[in-house]
Write a protein that holds these residues in place. Structure first.
Motif, short mmCIF file in Angstrom:
data_model
loop_
_atom_site.label_atom_id
_atom_site.label_comp_id
_atom_site.label_asym_id
_atom_site.label_seq_id
_atom_site.Cartn_x
_atom_site.Cartn_y
_atom_site.Cartn_z
N LEU A 57 1.42 14.34 7.42
CA LEU A 57 1.59 13.59 6.11
C LEU A 57 0.45 12.70 5.79
CD1 LEU A 57 5.40 12.68 7.15
CD2 LEU A 57 4.56 14.75 5.72
N ARG A 58 0.17 12.36 4.41
CA ARG A 58 -0.51 11.67 3.78
C ARG A 58 0.02 10.17 4.17
NH1 ARG A 58 -2.21 12.95 -2.05
NH2 ARG A 58 -3.30 10.94 -1.83
N PRO A 59 -0.92 9.15 4.16
CA PRO A 59 -0.31 7.66 4.31
C PRO A 59 0.88 7.60 3.14
CG PRO A 59 -2.23 7.79 5.05
CD PRO A 59 -2.03 9.17 4.46
N GLY A 60 1.99 6.91 3.44
CA GLY A 60 2.88 6.41 2.34
C GLY A 60 4.19 6.35 3.08
N ARG A 61 5.24 6.03 2.04
CA ARG A 61 6.64 5.93 2.26
C ARG A 61 7.43 7.05 2.12
NH1 ARG A 61 9.64 1.29 2.77
NH2 ARG A 61 7.76 0.16 1.95
N TYR A 62 8.14 7.63 3.15
CA TYR A 62 9.13 8.88 3.16
C TYR A 62 10.26 8.36 3.36
CZ TYR A 62 4.56 11.04 3.28
OH TYR A 62 3.09 11.53 2.93
N PRO A 109 0.78 -1.28 0.11
CA PRO A 109 -0.19 0.06 0.08
C PRO A 109 0.82 1.19 0.15
CG PRO A 109 -0.10 -1.03 2.30
CD PRO A 109 0.54 -2.04 1.30
N GLU A 110 2.09 1.09 0.29
CA GLU A 110 3.01 2.17 0.43
C GLU A 110 3.20 2.92 -0.83
OE1 GLU A 110 5.44 -1.22 0.58
OE2 GLU A 110 3.70 -0.59 1.49
N ARG A 111 3.13 2.07 -1.84
CA ARG A 111 3.34 2.65 -3.26
C ARG A 111 2.38 3.44 -3.74
NH1 ARG A 111 0.55 0.60 -7.46
NH2 ARG A 111 2.24 0.65 -8.91
N GLY A 116 0.83 5.84 8.34
CA GLY A 116 -0.38 5.08 8.05
C GLY A 116 -0.42 3.72 7.76
N PHE A 117 -1.52 2.95 6.96
CA PHE A 117 -1.37 1.85 6.75
C PHE A 117 -1.28 0.86 8.07
CE2 PHE A 117 0.67 4.01 3.03
CZ PHE A 117 -0.59 4.08 2.17
N GLY A 118 -1.87 1.57 8.98
CA GLY A 118 -1.93 0.76 10.32
C GLY A 118 -0.34 0.84 10.98
N ARG A 119 0.43 1.53 10.55
CA ARG A 119 1.67 1.59 11.21
C ARG A 119 1.75 2.62 12.15
NH1 ARG A 119 5.52 -0.21 7.25
NH2 ARG A 119 4.65 -1.92 6.20
N ASP A 120 2.17 2.32 13.62
CA ASP A 120 1.77 3.49 14.58
C ASP A 120 3.17 4.17 14.90
OD1 ASP A 120 1.23 4.73 16.83
OD2 ASP A 120 1.65 3.02 18.20
N ASP A 162 2.67 7.50 -4.13
CA ASP A 162 3.21 8.03 -5.56
C ASP A 162 1.82 8.37 -6.15
OD1 ASP A 162 5.22 8.34 -7.67
OD2 ASP A 162 3.62 7.35 -8.60
N GLN A 163 1.91 9.57 -6.67
CA GLN A 163 0.45 10.17 -7.33
C GLN A 163 0.34 9.12 -8.44
OE1 GLN A 163 -1.48 12.36 -5.83
NE2 GLN A 163 -2.86 11.69 -7.39
N ALA A 164 1.11 9.08 -9.33
CA ALA A 164 0.84 8.01 -10.34
C ALA A 164 0.19 6.64 -10.09
CB ALA A 164 1.98 7.83 -11.15
N ALA A 165 0.94 6.07 -8.95
CA ALA A 165 0.54 4.78 -8.54
C ALA A 165 -0.88 4.81 -8.09
CB ALA A 165 1.48 4.37 -7.50
#
Length: 498
Positions: free
Chosen positions: A452-457, A367-369, A476-480, A372-375
């Motif tokens: 921050l929106r959920p995602g990888r940074y 889900p972290e992908r 996000g994505f359930g990550r605390d 990326d806006q395109a993804a």
């Protein structure tokens, strides 16, 4: 004394005169009688022709003269030689014909020729040499005609012998070929025919025995009899025909037995074993249409059964939403028959479902992908396609697969989460210059808060004289994750020291 002596002398003189008289008579016989006998007879003891009477005169005495003149005697000698020359030729032909046993094939003509020769003998004995020569010549020509007839007679005898072999009549064949060999001892045809006639009865007995065995169904034993007959006489047509015919019967019997075995296996649904039996039958009788067709039909039946099985498997995989296995099953069916409509349509549908399943799975598993806006845009499009498919399935079948439903629900939650910012606190040391990719350069600080929106940074900290720091984190994505510390602590060199 004197008187006795005179008497003895007279007695001796009487014997002398008697002996002298006998000698005179013998001399007269030699002079007058012997020449007449020589003139009248000659060798062989054939009496000369009577001479013409000699005219004598009562008044004059003339010396005796020969009965035949020297010229006439020479003519008679020539005629005798000519008759003897013809006779020599005649005797040579007679000898050759006797060796050919001419009495067996031209008795009448031969006897007529000999009768002419006997007439010649009569003429010869009577001193008629010209007539003798003519009679001998008649006989010689007749014998010559018989010699000229030998090739024709030979061919007739060979034909008779062959007919007797076919009859079969061994005695007649032996006689014909034996006589043919008398005519031409070097003839291979006659010799071979005679040899065949010698074995004819045995050959016929073997053939008859083989035919009985054949009628009894013992083809193998019959074949032995026929082959023995053919070995004794390789030119015997019926023996050769029986060898070939019985061999075909054996082949047909073996072929029929194997074909029956194949059909029995086919009825037991042992298709592979049935095909093997039909292939054995085809080896027994190469080119057999029946065996070829049986193999083709059995393979077709086997193929149809395999196709039906693959169709059932594909439908089961579809029901279980195992689209990858469903595609494989349809591919196997198409490998057997590339024109199968159900396989073509089923594979197309399963392939599209497999692609959708993979796109949904990659977003759900990573889900972290979506940061990326395109993804993210792609994921929303895939989600929309899934919802459209769901609506179609509900309309057509009244139900949707459990896997698709779960995937769509998960995707809906993920896409919703992507719209909700998460508060993240960054802690530093006021000396480290901090940059957060996808956000920007934050500079030095002790503590700062980001939405921050959920995602990888990725956060990077730099400080002169210290080793750079890099940290990746997921929001996000359930990550605390409520806070993140980033500072440069590892000094690498002294900077501006007095």
């Amino acid at each position: 004394m004197q008187g006795g002596k005179t008497a003895n002398s007279d007695k001796i003189s009487g014997w002398v005169w008697l002996a002298l008289a006998v000698l005179i008579l013998l001399a007269l016989a030699v002079v007058f009688v012997l020449p007449r006998l020589v003139q009248e007879y000659e060798l062989p003891l054939v009496k000369r022709a009577e001479p013409a009477p000699v005219v004598t005169s009562n008044t004059l005495s003339t010396p005796a003269t020969p009965d035949i003149s020297p010229f006439e005697e020479a003519q008679r000698a020539r005629q005798r030689r000519e008759a003897q020359d013809v006779l020599a030729s005649l005797l040579e032909r007679q000898s050759a014909l006797d060796e050919m046993d001419v009495g067996q094939w031209a008795a009448t003509d031969y006897e007529a020729a000999l009768a002419a020769a006997r007439r010649g003998d009569e003429f010869y004995r009577s001193g008629e040499f010209t007539q003798a020569a003519l009679a001998y010549q008649e006989s010689d020509m007749a014998l010559s005609a018989l010699q000229d007839k030998v090739p024709e007679v030979f061919n007739d005898l060979i034909a008779e012998g062959n007919s007797a072999l076919d009859a079969p009549n061994s005695a007649q064949a032996l006689d014909s070929f034996a006589l043919a060999m008398r005519l031409d001892p070097d003839s291979q045809i006659a010799q071979q025919g005679f040899a065949r006639a010698q074995t004819l009865d045995e050959v016929e007995a073997l053939i008859a025995s083989g035919e009985v065995l054949q009628e009894q169904g013992d083809l193998a034993a019959a074949q032995q009899q026929f082959e023995q007959a053919a070995a004794l006489d390789s030119a015997h047509q019926r023996a050769a025909e029986q060898v070939a015919s019985n061999r075909r019967m054996i082949t047909d019997a073996n072929y029929t037995a194997v074909m029956s075995e194949g059909f029995a296996l086919l009825q037991q649904n042992q298709t592979d074993a049935a095909i093997a039996a039909f292939e054995r039958a085809l080896r027994i009788k190469p080119g057999s249409d029946e065996a070829t067709e049986a193999i083709a039909q059995t393979r077709e039946q086997l193929t149809l059964a395999s196709i039906d099985e693959l169709r059932e498997q594909a439908e089961a995989f579809e029901a279980a939403e195992d689209w990858e296995q469903a595609v494989a099953a349809y591919d196997s069916a198409l490998a057997m028959d590339s024109n199968l409509v159900f396989a073509l349509e089923g594979r197309d549908y399963s392939a599209r479902r497999l692609q959708l399943d993979r796109l949904l799975s990659v977003n759900i598993e990573h889900p972290e992908r979506l940061s990326d806006q395109a993804a993210y845009d792609e994921a929303r499009e895939v989600y929309g396609i899934g919802r459209d498919l769901e609506a179609d399935l509900l309309a057509e079948q009244g139900t949707v697969g459990e896997r698709l439903s779960q995937q769509l629900e998960t995707m809906e939650e993920l896409l919703a989460q992507m719209q909700i910012p998460v508060e993240v606190t960054l802690i530093s040391d006021n000396a480290t210059d901090v940059t957060v990719y996808q956000v920007g350069q934050l500079g030095a600080f002790a503590e700062t808060t980001l939405m921050l929106r959920p995602g990888r940074y990725v956060a990077v900290g730099t400080r002169p004289g210290y080793r750079d720091v890099r940290k990746e984190f997921v929001v996000g994505f359930g990550r605390d994750l409520s806070s993140l510390t980033i500072r440069c602590n590892e000094e690498v060199a002294a900077v501006n020291r007095p």
